[in-house]
Design an enzyme around this catalytic site. Structure first.
Site, PDB file in Angstrom:
ATOM      1  N   ALA A  62       0.844  -1.215   0.000  1.00 50.16           N
ATOM      2  CA  ALA A  62       0.000   0.000   0.000  1.00 50.16           C
ATOM      3  C   ALA A  62       0.864   1.244   0.000  1.00 50.16           C
ATOM      4  O   ALA A  62       0.415   2.322   0.374  1.00 50.16           O
ATOM      5  CB  ALA A  62      -0.921  -0.012   1.215  1.00 50.16           C
ATOM      6  N   ARG A 116      18.797  -0.603  -8.752  1.00 56.05           N
ATOM      7  CA  ARG A 116      17.648  -1.470  -8.440  1.00 56.05           C
ATOM      8  C   ARG A 116      18.135  -2.839  -7.967  1.00 56.05           C
ATOM      9  O   ARG A 116      17.518  -3.473  -7.119  1.00 56.05           O
ATOM     10  CB  ARG A 116      16.772  -1.650  -9.684  1.00 56.05           C
ATOM     11  CG  ARG A 116      16.113  -0.365 -10.186  1.00 56.05           C
ATOM     12  CD  ARG A 116      15.340  -0.650 -11.458  1.00 56.05           C
ATOM     13  NE  ARG A 116      14.660   0.501 -12.024  1.00 56.05           N
ATOM     14  CZ  ARG A 116      15.212   1.357 -12.890  1.00 56.05           C
ATOM     15  NH1 ARG A 116      16.468   1.201 -13.274  1.00 56.05           N
ATOM     16  NH2 ARG A 116      14.505   2.361 -13.374  1.00 56.05           N
ATOM     17  N   ARG A 130       8.481   7.130 -20.418  1.00 59.40           N
ATOM     18  CA  ARG A 130       9.573   8.093 -20.166  1.00 59.40           C
ATOM     19  C   ARG A 130      10.309   8.421 -21.466  1.00 59.40           C
ATOM     20  O   ARG A 130      10.756   9.546 -21.678  1.00 59.40           O
ATOM     21  CB  ARG A 130      10.535   7.512 -19.126  1.00 59.40           C
ATOM     22  CG  ARG A 130       9.914   7.486 -17.748  1.00 59.40           C
ATOM     23  CD  ARG A 130      10.868   6.912 -16.723  1.00 59.40           C
ATOM     24  NE  ARG A 130      10.280   6.996 -15.394  1.00 59.40           N
ATOM     25  CZ  ARG A 130      10.552   6.150 -14.402  1.00 59.40           C
ATOM     26  NH1 ARG A 130      11.424   5.177 -14.586  1.00 59.40           N
ATOM     27  NH2 ARG A 130       9.981   6.299 -13.222  1.00 59.40           N
ATOM     28  N   ASP A 190       9.106   2.582 -18.916  1.00 57.24           N
ATOM     29  CA  ASP A 190      10.290   3.102 -19.609  1.00 57.24           C
ATOM     30  C   ASP A 190       9.903   3.717 -20.958  1.00 57.24           C
ATOM     31  O   ASP A 190      10.476   4.730 -21.381  1.00 57.24           O
ATOM     32  CB  ASP A 190      11.324   1.978 -19.808  1.00 57.24           C
ATOM     33  CG  ASP A 190      11.737   1.352 -18.488  1.00 57.24           C
ATOM     34  OD1 ASP A 190      11.687   2.059 -17.462  1.00 57.24           O
ATOM     35  OD2 ASP A 190      12.082   0.152 -18.462  1.00 57.24           O
ATOM     36  N   HIS A 203      14.958  -3.881 -17.187  1.00 57.15           N
ATOM     37  CA  HIS A 203      14.538  -2.637 -16.511  1.00 57.15           C
ATOM     38  C   HIS A 203      15.647  -2.232 -15.532  1.00 57.15           C
ATOM     39  O   HIS A 203      15.538  -2.407 -14.324  1.00 57.15           O
ATOM     40  CB  HIS A 203      13.204  -2.889 -15.792  1.00 57.15           C
ATOM     41  CG  HIS A 203      12.668  -1.691 -15.082  1.00 57.15           C
ATOM     42  ND1 HIS A 203      12.307  -0.531 -15.732  1.00 57.15           N
ATOM     43  CD2 HIS A 203      12.411  -1.458 -13.761  1.00 57.15           C
ATOM     44  CE1 HIS A 203      11.867   0.343 -14.855  1.00 57.15           C
ATOM     45  NE2 HIS A 203      11.931  -0.192 -13.654  1.00 57.15           N
TER      46      HIS A 203
HETATM   47  N1  LIG Z   1       8.989  -2.040 -11.993  1.00 52.60           N
HETATM   48  C1  LIG Z   1       8.958  -0.726 -11.958  1.00 52.60           C
HETATM   49  O1  LIG Z   1       8.897  -0.064 -12.997  1.00 52.60           O
HETATM   50  C2  LIG Z   1       8.964  -0.005 -10.653  1.00 52.60           C
HETATM   51  C3  LIG Z   1       9.259  -0.687  -9.506  1.00 52.60           C
HETATM   52  N2  LIG Z   1       9.253  -0.066  -8.297  1.00 52.60           N
HETATM   53  C4  LIG Z   1       9.515  -0.887  -7.135  1.00 52.60           C
HETATM   54  O2  LIG Z   1       8.290  -1.109  -6.432  1.00 52.60           O
HETATM   55  C5  LIG Z   1       8.558  -1.377  -5.065  1.00 52.60           C
HETATM   56  C6  LIG Z   1       7.662  -0.514  -4.172  1.00 52.60           C
HETATM   57  O3  LIG Z   1       8.022   0.840  -4.272  1.00 52.60           O
HETATM   58  P1  LIG Z   1       7.259   1.940  -3.385  1.00 52.60           P
HETATM   59  O4  LIG Z   1       5.808   1.720  -3.451  1.00 52.60           O
HETATM   60  O5  LIG Z   1       7.819   3.242  -3.760  1.00 52.60           O
HETATM   61  O6  LIG Z   1       7.764   1.542  -1.915  1.00 52.60           O
HETATM   62  P2  LIG Z   1       7.041   1.868  -0.521  1.00 52.60           P
HETATM   63  O7  LIG Z   1       8.056   1.674   0.539  1.00 52.60           O
HETATM   64  O8  LIG Z   1       6.318   3.167  -0.605  1.00 52.60           O
HETATM   65  O9  LIG Z   1       5.929   0.732  -0.412  1.00 52.60           O
HETATM   66  C7  LIG Z   1       6.238  -0.622  -0.261  1.00 52.60           C
HETATM   67  C8  LIG Z   1       5.180  -1.238   0.659  1.00 52.60           C
HETATM   68  O10 LIG Z   1       5.381  -2.642   0.711  1.00 52.60           O
HETATM   69  C9  LIG Z   1       4.981  -3.053   2.005  1.00 52.60           C
HETATM   70  N3  LIG Z   1       5.498  -4.388   2.291  1.00 52.60           N
HETATM   71  C10 LIG Z   1       6.747  -4.754   2.623  1.00 52.60           C
HETATM   72  N4  LIG Z   1       6.802  -6.092   2.817  1.00 52.60           N
HETATM   73  C11 LIG Z   1       5.566  -6.576   2.596  1.00 52.60           C
HETATM   74  C12 LIG Z   1       4.990  -7.868   2.619  1.00 52.60           C
HETATM   75  N5  LIG Z   1       5.714  -8.956   2.917  1.00 52.60           N
HETATM   76  N6  LIG Z   1       3.679  -7.995   2.345  1.00 52.60           N
HETATM   77  C13 LIG Z   1       2.914  -6.922   2.044  1.00 52.60           C
HETATM   78  N7  LIG Z   1       3.411  -5.654   1.991  1.00 52.60           N
HETATM   79  C14 LIG Z   1       4.719  -5.497   2.279  1.00 52.60           C
HETATM   80  C15 LIG Z   1       5.535  -1.970   2.926  1.00 52.60           C
HETATM   81  O11 LIG Z   1       4.902  -1.985   4.209  1.00 52.60           O
HETATM   82  C16 LIG Z   1       5.231  -0.719   2.106  1.00 52.60           C
HETATM   83  O12 LIG Z   1       3.997  -0.133   2.470  1.00 52.60           O
HETATM   84  C17 LIG Z   1      10.061  -1.142  -4.882  1.00 52.60           C
HETATM   85  O13 LIG Z   1      10.753  -2.352  -4.897  1.00 52.60           O
HETATM   86  C18 LIG Z   1      10.430  -0.296  -6.101  1.00 52.60           C
HETATM   87  O14 LIG Z   1      11.780  -0.420  -6.434  1.00 52.60           O
HETATM   88  C19 LIG Z   1       8.955   1.252  -8.171  1.00 52.60           C
HETATM   89  C20 LIG Z   1       8.650   1.991  -9.292  1.00 52.60           C
HETATM   90  C21 LIG Z   1       8.647   1.423 -10.615  1.00 52.60           C
HETATM   91  O1  LIG Z   2      13.963   3.704 -10.253  1.00 60.42           O
HETATM   92  C1  LIG Z   2      13.506   2.873  -9.431  1.00 60.42           C
HETATM   93  O2  LIG Z   2      14.174   2.321  -8.560  1.00 60.42           O
HETATM   94  C2  LIG Z   2      12.062   2.530  -9.520  1.00 60.42           C
HETATM   95  C3  LIG Z   2      11.776   2.112 -10.895  1.00 60.42           C
HETATM   96  O3  LIG Z   2      11.990   0.984 -11.274  1.00 60.42           O
HETATM   97  C4  LIG Z   2      11.470   3.177 -11.843  1.00 60.42           C
HETATM   98  O4  LIG Z   2      10.954   4.251 -11.458  1.00 60.42           O
HETATM   99  O5  LIG Z   2      11.743   2.955 -13.024  1.00 60.42           O
END
Ligand SMILES: NC(=O)C1=CN([C@@H]2O[C@H](COP(=O)(O)OP(=O)(O)OC[C@H]3O[C@@H](n4cnc5c(N)ncnc54)[C@H](O)[C@@H]3O)[C@@H](O)[C@H]2O)C=CC1
Ligand SMILES: O=C([O-])CC(=O)C(=O)O
Length: 308
Positions: free
Chosen positions: A8, A88, A151, A148, A175
């Site tokens: 969340a 990452r 962007r 990506d 990524h």
């Molecule tokens: N694939 C992509 O393009 C992107 C990937 N990400 C990744 O997404 C992930 C989340 O990023 P944010 O939302 O910014 O982080 P955040 O820290 O705001 O949210 C992560 C949430 O996961 C929860 N969490 C942790 N362990 C858990 C579990 N076992 N079960 C349920 N919930 C759990 C935490 O309590 C927290 O609320 C990161 O790993 C980030 O690198 C972020 C942006 C883009």
């Molecule tokens: O940059 C990061 O770590 C999160 C992500 O994957 C993105 O925003 O593309």
């Protein structure tokens, strides 16, 4: 159509919000381990329903997977985000355990679910879900390329001094800051190749800015981005939920396509009700093929750190 969003936090909440605003799902369940956090986010979002005009029912739960039962689609955003200066890949130590645990809990309650993996390092986390769940490969999708590519279009529009709606382009490959492959050769402005308008140097700059898109935002924000990631995930969820047969670059398990096997990496796919309904093989130049192989080597190196 029931969608579960695990995590969340910034990305999970943004993704739930965009799904609700698009109003195609009957129900969104948000699950987090932080006590009361998902319930609070769900309640806050529900209080936007009359303002934003949607009927999607959003609920939250602290760790109760029975509430996610019979989900059609589940999005995994749980785990830690990077801080400025990190890659990452450095998140693998903590996020691999979380993603493994979350995906096995999801499947216990929703055996027919389609999983969209967002947590980083995303290509490796997608591979981990394949290795540990036994779900068919069309039902495991990694979100990276859709973001990506958004962007890339932003940077192309900036260079062209054109509206973003004039621009089309796609990013394939891993990524990661170094592994992304923005396909400048195929990018267009209203069907005209962008190479007609931009010099090689300017296009190289667009490419580099795109590749470090996530790192640039992480430096500015102190944590990684969430609006565009959330919007990109909601696009994939909608394509599956509404059987749109839309093409997005997604991380998918390759089995010989692009000369690669036993790896999840970004390639164009068609998304519909069965998840990944087709992997689209486009003709790449020799230089692009070499870059994709290099990108795959990077992903394999990170996969090698998994304890499978
Ligand atoms: N694939 C992509 O393009 C992107 C990937 N990400 C990744 O997404 C992930 C989340 O990023 P944010 O939302 O910014 O982080 P955040 O820290 O705001 O949210 C992560 C949430 O996961 C929860 N969490 C942790 N362990 C858990 C579990 N076992 N079960 C349920 N919930 C759990 C935490 O309590 C927290 O609320 C990161 O790993 C980030 O690198 C972020 C942006 C883009
Ligand atoms: O940059 C990061 O770590 C999160 C992500 O994957 C993105 O925003 O593309």
């Amino acid at each position: 159509m029931k969608v579960t969003v695990v995590g969340a936090g910034a990305v999970g909440a943004s993704c739930a919000e965009y799904i609700a605003i698009k109003d195609f799902a009957s129900e969104v369940v948000i699950l987090d381990i932080k006590e009361g956090f998902a319930e609070g986010k769900a309640m806050d979002l529900m209080q936007t329903a009359s303002l934003n005009g949607f009927d999607t029912k959003i609920t939250g739960t602290t760790g109760d997977y029975s509430k996610t039962a019979d989900s059609d689609i589940a999005v995994i955003t749980s785990g830690i985000p990077r801080k400025p200066g990190m890659t990452r890949e450095e998140l693998i130590g903590i996020n691999a355990g979380i993603v493994k645990d979350v995906s096995s809990n999801l499947i216990k309650h929703s055996p027919n679910v389609t999983i969209i993996v967002v947590s980083n390092p995303m290509d490796t986390m997608t591979y981990l879900v394949h290795k540990t769940t036994g779900l068919p490969k069309n039902r495991i999708i990694g979100m990276g390329g859709a973001l990506d590519s958004a962007r890339f279009k932003y940077r192309l529009a900036e260079a062209l001094e054109a509206p973003i709606s004039d621009v089309d382009g796609m990013v394939i490959g891993g990524h990661s800051d170094t592994g992304m492959l923005p396909l400048t050769r195929l990018a267009t402005r209203n069907s005209v190749p962008v190479t007609e308008f931009l010099s090689e140097d300017r296009l190289e700059q667009v490419k580099e800015d795109t590749k470090v898109g996530g790192a640039t935002l992480t430096k500015l924000l102190g944590t990684s981005a969430w609006y565009a990631p959330g919007a990109a995930v909601s696009g994939l969820v909608q394509a599956i939920a509404c059987d749109q047969k839309k093409m997005f670059p997604c991380s998918t398990l390759l089995d010989g396509e692009y000369g690669l096997s036993d790896i999840c990496i970004g390639a164009p796919v068609i998304l519909g009700k069965d998840g990944i309904e087709k992997i689209v093989e486009i003709e790449l130049s020799d230089a692009e093929k070499a870059k994709l192989q290099e990108s795959a080597e990077g992903v394999r190196k990170t996969n090698g750190l998994l304890e499978l």
